[in-house]
Enzyme design. Structure first.
Site, PDB file in Angstrom:
ATOM      1  N   TRP A  87      -2.892  -1.615  23.592  1.00 42.90           N
ATOM      2  CA  TRP A  87      -1.685  -1.783  22.782  1.00 42.90           C
ATOM      3  C   TRP A  87      -0.533  -1.571  23.759  1.00 42.90           C
ATOM      4  CZ3 TRP A  87       2.566   1.145  21.139  1.00 42.90           C
ATOM      5  CH2 TRP A  87       3.245   0.656  20.022  1.00 42.90           C
ATOM      6  N   CYS A 141      -4.422   2.176  22.124  1.00 44.97           N
ATOM      7  CA  CYS A 141      -5.500   1.757  23.004  1.00 44.97           C
ATOM      8  C   CYS A 141      -6.821   2.402  22.595  1.00 44.97           C
ATOM      9  CB  CYS A 141      -5.192   2.162  24.436  1.00 44.97           C
ATOM     10  SG  CYS A 141      -3.634   1.500  25.009  1.00 44.97           S
ATOM     11  N   GLU A 157       7.962   3.987   0.600  1.00 47.28           N
ATOM     12  CA  GLU A 157       6.563   3.721   0.960  1.00 47.28           C
ATOM     13  C   GLU A 157       6.155   2.310   0.513  1.00 47.28           C
ATOM     14  OE1 GLU A 157       4.326   4.597   2.777  1.00 47.28           O
ATOM     15  OE2 GLU A 157       2.418   3.994   1.897  1.00 47.28           O
ATOM     16  N   LYS A 180      -3.131   1.880  14.626  1.00 46.49           N
ATOM     17  CA  LYS A 180      -3.541   2.804  13.564  1.00 46.49           C
ATOM     18  C   LYS A 180      -3.095   4.226  13.874  1.00 46.49           C
ATOM     19  CE  LYS A 180      -5.538   4.164   9.819  1.00 46.49           C
ATOM     20  NZ  LYS A 180      -4.692   3.984   8.633  1.00 46.49           N
ATOM     21  N   GLU A 190       4.971  -4.051   6.480  1.00 44.61           N
ATOM     22  CA  GLU A 190       4.027  -3.977   7.598  1.00 44.61           C
ATOM     23  C   GLU A 190       2.868  -4.969   7.482  1.00 44.61           C
ATOM     24  OE1 GLU A 190       2.178  -0.143   8.230  1.00 44.61           O
ATOM     25  OE2 GLU A 190       2.022   0.209   6.102  1.00 44.61           O
ATOM     26  N   ASN A 248      -5.754   5.456  28.047  1.00 42.12           N
ATOM     27  CA  ASN A 248      -4.964   5.523  26.818  1.00 42.12           C
ATOM     28  C   ASN A 248      -3.937   6.626  27.014  1.00 42.12           C
ATOM     29  OD1 ASN A 248      -3.969   5.608  24.234  1.00 42.12           O
ATOM     30  ND2 ASN A 248      -5.796   6.510  23.312  1.00 42.12           N
ATOM     31  N   GLY A 249      -2.680   6.356  26.691  1.00 43.00           N
ATOM     32  CA  GLY A 249      -1.621   7.358  26.875  1.00 43.00           C
ATOM     33  C   GLY A 249      -0.520   6.773  27.736  1.00 43.00           C
ATOM     34  N   ARG A 304      -7.620   0.247  15.465  1.00 44.46           N
ATOM     35  CA  ARG A 304      -6.535   1.031  16.051  1.00 44.46           C
ATOM     36  C   ARG A 304      -5.321   0.164  16.385  1.00 44.46           C
ATOM     37  NH1 ARG A 304      -8.851   6.008  18.401  1.00 44.46           N
ATOM     38  NH2 ARG A 304      -7.203   6.126  19.936  1.00 44.46           N
ATOM     39  N   HIS A 327      26.385   1.841  -3.419  1.00 46.39           N
ATOM     40  CA  HIS A 327      27.193   2.251  -2.260  1.00 46.39           C
ATOM     41  C   HIS A 327      26.989   1.312  -1.071  1.00 46.39           C
ATOM     42  CE1 HIS A 327      28.444   5.816  -4.371  1.00 46.39           C
ATOM     43  NE2 HIS A 327      27.184   6.021  -4.713  1.00 46.39           N
ATOM     44  N   LYS A 369       4.881  -0.546   3.037  1.00 43.78           N
ATOM     45  CA  LYS A 369       3.606  -1.251   2.889  1.00 43.78           C
ATOM     46  C   LYS A 369       3.834  -2.754   2.929  1.00 43.78           C
ATOM     47  CE  LYS A 369       1.286   1.087   3.586  1.00 43.78           C
ATOM     48  NZ  LYS A 369       1.334   2.487   3.806  1.00 43.78           N
TER      49      LYS A 369
HETATM   50  C1  F6R Z   1       1.870   3.022   7.603  1.00 39.66           C
HETATM   51  C2  F6R Z   1       1.138   3.921   8.476  1.00 39.66           C
HETATM   52  C3  F6R Z   1       1.917   4.713   9.462  1.00 39.66           C
HETATM   53  C4  F6R Z   1       1.311   6.114   9.614  1.00 39.66           C
HETATM   54  C5  F6R Z   1       2.030   6.875  10.737  1.00 39.66           C
HETATM   55  C6  F6R Z   1       1.507   8.281  10.883  1.00 39.66           C
HETATM   56  O1  F6R Z   1       1.016   2.392   6.697  1.00 39.66           O
HETATM   57  O2  F6R Z   1      -0.059   3.996   8.434  1.00 39.66           O
HETATM   58  O3  F6R Z   1       3.261   4.777   9.124  1.00 39.66           O
HETATM   59  O4  F6R Z   1       1.428   6.795   8.393  1.00 39.66           O
HETATM   60  O5  F6R Z   1       1.860   6.187  11.939  1.00 39.66           O
HETATM   61  O6  F6R Z   1       0.158   8.294  11.213  1.00 39.66           O
HETATM   62  P1  F6R Z   1      -0.728   9.575  10.998  1.00 39.66           P
HETATM   63  O7  F6R Z   1      -0.790   9.831   9.540  1.00 39.66           O
HETATM   64  O8  F6R Z   1      -2.048   9.227  11.584  1.00 39.66           O
HETATM   65  O9  F6R Z   1      -0.049  10.699  11.709  1.00 39.66           O
END
Ligand code: F6R
Length: 607
Positions: A74, A2, A479, A602, A486, A98-99, A27, A502, A483
């Protein structure tokens, strides 16, 4: 997650609010709303989906007024629909939140028993009810908020707007970030400084437990007992810069391309002219007395930590435990007082990581963090902070923050190795030289973009994909898969190459895409055997390697991406680039919302 904005201004509040919400879009959100005071009366507009919907609603049903609050939601409690969108309004009180209010059920039941009528499924609505109830009992706005806050369990950043109060907003913070911004004859609130840029570059971040009483003339800080607090303001440097894509179509593309520069800037903090590592002043950690390092993070930051585990063990002979922050607290970790826990985060606001940090603190661990946002809660809660200088990362999918985290973690691992007396001066100089050359390797990796684009045309048509690698290429495989999934919504998994046989090899059938990450390092031959196993079953191989690897790899890979030869130590930073480009171009071809993929936020400020 949010986003919150507020303005007590001189001009039309709705325009300022919509602009500020736009800057918070990164965000992640699924509905949005604003409320203003029109001649002292509360009015609001809310819509589901993108801000463009809210803007057209406000265009067709304008809101006047010079004071207002806004929110991007969100969804956590309650569907993402218009009714559940903020601001929530109850009898002359409007709030944005927010929270998570963890005791919302209990509070809702009490309020219902006392006759309150709820209109939403959210946890947040209880706050509006509680404050309006105090107002009805005769409390002034500030007193009403002070009475309610101690009853709220969980986390919150809240902003309150009151009917009839044309010159008052109240902000409150516990756990979720909130900043106030100073203008001339106008003041602002926002969940981060990006929301407030370019309105002002003078901000104060609220501390947990703070209440900010905001009028056009001044901002005062109190605790919930009404005692005044002294809070310094700071000049921030991000005005405006954060929200431009430059020549790129998406922030994600811009951020991928920025990597050689920002990794170089990050390294420059740690590399000395004599070719050794120096940790910043005040950041000296005595790694020689540590028996174990616990690394904790989420998502992409977790994968950076997982790669760093190999480095700390290899170069510093330091045993490392690594956990996802959402799991860390639920293991019964036998801590040794005086050991160190290292937290990795772009935002510094990730709720799971913050909760783990507090958990480690209560078990006597020294707290160090690798953080991109220096004003974040995590930076403030750590004993030692190692900054990454990625700059604001707007694309929800983390790219440049990841490689800057890797650069920083490698510097710390080298410093730890020296401090523990296990890394020779000669080896340190060789590692540092490799690091210094890394922005160059990353720039070369960017040159693979046209070829990656061709591959993306194929991958974007797949329903599934596998990424495999060994050693540090294994977390990198995860990773790469993260990527891809997502931003494209294609199902992808990252596996340790040796683990394939396995179980997951059962998935392989004709043309199943498998991205093999195999530079010519100590695991190369073994990974080649795993690649052969996939090829034998008809899998379509995309091999990511270096020149040496390409010269000896079996010729039958469907496509080969060739990076320059580089030291094994720094290869993950350059190898990350084509993986990011593959995800980006596949998503761009599919036409997904690259910078704000569905369901994602985000900075994940709820556990
Ligand atoms: C994936 C991504 C998330 C963040 C995760 C941690 O592309 O961005 O997996 O890496 O939510 O976020 P931070 O680094 O802000 O703690």
């Amino acid at each position: 997650m949010c986003g919150i904005v507020g303005v007590v201004g001189r001009g039309p509040a709705s325009t300022i609010l919509l602009d500020a919400l736009k800057r918070l879009e990164y965000r992640g959100y699924d509905s949005a709303g604003i409320a203003t005071l029109e001649d002292g009366s509360l009015r609001r507009r809310r819509t589901v989906g993108k801000l463009a919907n809210l803007k057209s609603r406000v265009d067709s049903e304008p809101l006047s007024g010079r004071i207002g609050i806004g929110h991007t939601r969100w969804a956590t409690h309650g569907r993402p629909d218009e009714t559940n969108a903020h601001p929530h309004m109850v009898d002359g009180v409007a709030i944005v939140h927010n929270g998570i209010i963890e005791n919302h059920r209990e509070l809702r039941n009490d309020l219902k028993a006392a006759g309150a009528h709820f209109t939403t499924e959210t946890d947040s609505e209880v706050v509006a009810h509680l404050v309006s109830r105090e107002r009805k009992k005769g409390c002034e706005p500030v007193a009403a908020v002070c009475k309610v806050l101690p009853r709220l369990q969980g986390t919150f950043a809240l902003v309150f707007l009151f009917e009839g109060y044309e010159n008052l907003l109240i902000g409150a913070r516990k756990g979720s970030p909130l900043a106030v911004g100073y203008g001339r004859g106008e003041m602002f609130l926002g969940s981060d400084a990006i929301a407030l840029a370019p309105l002002t570059d003078i901000v104060t971040y609220l501390e947990d437990g703070d209440l900010a009483v905001v009028t056009r003339e001044q901002i005062k800080f109190f605790d919930v007992n009404g005692d005044a607090l002294d809070r310094a303001s700071a000049k921030i440097a991000i005005s405006g810069v954060a929200v431009h894509k430059g020549e790129h179509r998406h922030f994600m593309a811009k951020e991928i391309h920025e990597q050689p520069t920002v990794v170089g800037q990050t390294l420059a903090q740690y590399i000395q002219p004599n070719g050794t590592i120096r940790l910043p002043r005040g950041a000296d950690v005595d790694f020689s007395t540590i028996s174990r390092l616990s690394i904790v993070a989420c998502g992409t930051a977790f994968y950076a930590g997982l790669i760093a585990k190999y480095w700390f063990e290899r170069y510093a002979k330091l045993p490392v435990e690594i956990d996802m922050a959402s799991e860390f607290r639920y293991r019964e970790v036998p801590f040794r007082v005086g050991d160190v826990a290292l937290f990795v985060s772009q935002s510094g606001e990730t709720a799971d990581t913050l909760a783990s940090l507090e958990f480690a603190k209560t078990h006597g661990q020294g707290i160090i963090s690798v953080v991109n946002v220096q004003t974040s809660t995590m930076a403030r809660a750590s004993d030692v902070v190692f900054p990454t200088l990625a700059g604001p990362e707007i694309g929800v999918a983390s790219t440049k923050a990841f490689t800057c985290q890797l650069a920083t973690l490698m510097c710390i691992a080298i410093a730890a190795g020296r401090c523990r007396g296990v890394l020779s001066a000669k080896d340190e100089i060789a590692l540092v030289r490799a690091l210094a050359d890394t922005p160059g390797y990353m720039a070369r990796a960017l040159e693979l973009e046209p070829k990656v684009l061709e591959i993306a045309r194929e991958v974007s048509m797949a329903g599934d994909a596998l990424f495999i690698g060994r050693g540090t290429n294994y977390p990198l495989a995860m990773e790469g898969a993260l990527k891809l999934k997502e931003v494209t919504y294609i199902h992808a998994e990252g596996y340790a190459a040796g683990e394939l046989k396995h179980g997951p090899i059962a998935l392989i059938e004709k043309d199943f895409p498998v991205m093999v990450i195999a530079p010519s390092d100590s695991t190369f031959e073994k990974t080649m055997s795993n690649m052969q196993e996939v090829m034998a079953r008809g899998g379509r191989i995309i091999l990511l390697t270096d020149q040496r690897g390409a010269s000896v790899a079996p010729p039958s890979a469907w496509s080969v991406l060739v990076l320059p030869d580089m030291p094994q130590s720094v290869a993950p930073l350059a190898l990350a680039v084509p993986l990011q480009l593959l995800a980006y171009h596949s998503a761009a071809i599919l036409g997904t919302d690259v910078d704000q993929p569905r369901n994602l936020a985000k900075s994940v400020t709820v556990e």
